[in-house]
Scaffold this motif. Structure first.
Motif, PDB file in Angstrom:
ATOM      1  N   LYS A  13      38.576  16.601  -6.635  1.00 61.48           N
ATOM      2  CA  LYS A  13      39.878  17.128  -7.044  1.00 61.48           C
ATOM      3  C   LYS A  13      40.899  16.009  -6.952  1.00 61.48           C
ATOM      4  CE  LYS A  13      38.949  21.857  -5.434  1.00 61.48           C
ATOM      5  NZ  LYS A  13      37.571  21.601  -4.932  1.00 61.48           N
ATOM      6  N   GLU A  32      49.030  27.299  -6.260  1.00 62.50           N
ATOM      7  CA  GLU A  32      48.331  28.483  -5.761  1.00 62.50           C
ATOM      8  C   GLU A  32      48.220  29.558  -6.835  1.00 62.50           C
ATOM      9  OE1 GLU A  32      50.523  29.391  -2.237  1.00 62.50           O
ATOM     10  OE2 GLU A  32      49.733  27.639  -1.155  1.00 62.50           O
ATOM     11  N   ALA A  33      49.262  29.695  -7.661  1.00 58.03           N
ATOM     12  CA  ALA A  33      49.211  30.671  -8.751  1.00 58.03           C
ATOM     13  C   ALA A  33      48.132  30.313  -9.771  1.00 58.03           C
ATOM     14  CB  ALA A  33      50.570  30.763  -9.438  1.00 58.03           C
ATOM     15  N   ALA A  34      47.857  29.010  -9.901  1.00 56.58           N
ATOM     16  CA  ALA A  34      46.836  28.548 -10.837  1.00 56.58           C
ATOM     17  C   ALA A  34      45.446  28.496 -10.195  1.00 56.58           C
ATOM     18  CB  ALA A  34      47.207  27.167 -11.363  1.00 56.58           C
ATOM     19  N   GLY A  35      45.350  28.909  -8.944  1.00 58.06           N
ATOM     20  CA  GLY A  35      44.063  28.905  -8.258  1.00 58.06           C
ATOM     21  C   GLY A  35      43.630  27.544  -7.763  1.00 58.06           C
ATOM     22  N   ILE A  36      44.590  26.620  -7.580  1.00 59.61           N
ATOM     23  CA  ILE A  36      44.288  25.266  -7.123  1.00 59.61           C
ATOM     24  C   ILE A  36      44.513  25.184  -5.617  1.00 59.61           C
ATOM     25  CG2 ILE A  36      44.955  22.837  -7.266  1.00 59.61           C
ATOM     26  CD1 ILE A  36      45.879  23.443 -10.154  1.00 59.61           C
ATOM     27  N   ASP A  37      43.488  24.810  -4.883  1.00 55.93           N
ATOM     28  CA  ASP A  37      43.610  24.629  -3.437  1.00 55.93           C
ATOM     29  C   ASP A  37      44.112  23.213  -3.178  1.00 55.93           C
ATOM     30  OD1 ASP A  37      43.446  24.548  -0.721  1.00 55.93           O
ATOM     31  OD2 ASP A  37      41.280  24.907  -0.597  1.00 55.93           O
ATOM     32  N   TRP A  38      45.411  23.040  -3.147  1.00 57.36           N
ATOM     33  CA  TRP A  38      45.991  21.704  -3.016  1.00 57.36           C
ATOM     34  C   TRP A  38      45.687  21.073  -1.659  1.00 57.36           C
ATOM     35  CZ3 TRP A  38      49.475  21.648   0.951  1.00 57.36           C
ATOM     36  CH2 TRP A  38      50.068  22.867   1.304  1.00 57.36           C
TER      37      TRP A  38
END
Length: 231
Positions: A13, A32-38
């Motif tokens: 990532k 988070e809304a896009a499903g990305i675990d930053w």
């Protein structure tokens, strides 16, 4: 606002650039809304040390504890200073208007949080590494002209170029709004064209095809930078 691009390939990532320091809450919410675990990001590819590209760097490094940063070693001075470098000018009236608006909005000094020195061991300098060892198949491009430290990431035919180019709405050339050295900037356009990307993802504006750089290359020689915008 800078566009942060998030890439995932073979389990890696990668985030390209941050944003202004105050953009941090917006970034986490959008991710988070896009499903990305930053928090699980592996790498940040930093195209250059400007306030709108490196502003929430410290916050990201603090929260994403396994994150490593890939950047040009020339970015270190700006990161430690916490301010955009001097020199350069605007290439056209449209760019001048945008810069004047930034000054009115209080961004004229281009300050951002200085790099926390404790994070330095997590930096990988593009000049010193084999990028392919960290991002298989990726290529780093040195793209000075906007700044001395400007770099780009070419991966799977996609070029993430920071401010080496910009896609301004209703403006024909893909020039960014502030250029440090016009001759060097022109050579970086030649570098990008020579890399033959399938698509270019700038730090500001929508992605575009490389033919736009080819079409505009000749016009760069006619640009005379105006350094008159003041903070």
């Amino acid at each position: 606002m800078c566009t942060s691009w998030c890439l995932e390939k073979d389990g890696l990532k990668v985030l390209v650039d941050t944003g202004y320091a105050e953009d941090w809450p917006h970034f986490t919410q959008k991710a988070e809304a896009a499903g990305i675990d930053w928090r699980a990001l592996d790498f940040l590819f930093l195209t250059h040390a400007h306030d709108d590209h490196a502003g929430f760097l410290n916050a990201l490094l603090e929260q994403a504890q396994n994150l490593r940063v890939i950047a040009s070693h020339k970015a270190l001075g700006g990161l430690r200073r916490g301010q955009n470098g001097p020199g350069g000018g605007v290439p056209d009236a449209d760019a001048a208007a945008v810069c004047r608006q930034m000054v009115k909005a209080g961004r004229g000094r281009h300050l951002f949080p200085k790099l926390d020195e404790n994070f330095l061991p997590r930096f990988l300098w593009l000049e010193d590494i084999d990028l392919d060892a960290f991002l298989p198949g990726a290529q780093g491009l040195f793209l000075p002209g906007h700044t001395d430290d400007s770099v780009g990431l070419l991966w799977e035919g996609l070029l993430f170029c920071g401010d080496a180019a910009q896609n301004r709405p209703d403006y024909p050339l893909k020039t960014t709004i502030w250029i440090q050295d016009m001759a060097i900037y022109t050579k970086s356009w030649q570098t990008m064209i020579g890399a033959k990307p399938a698509r270019i993802y700038p730090g500001h504006g929508d992605p575009f095809g490389p033919e736009a750089l080819e079409a505009g290359l000749g016009a760069l020689s006619q640009i005379r930078l105006n350094p008159s915008i003041k903070a």
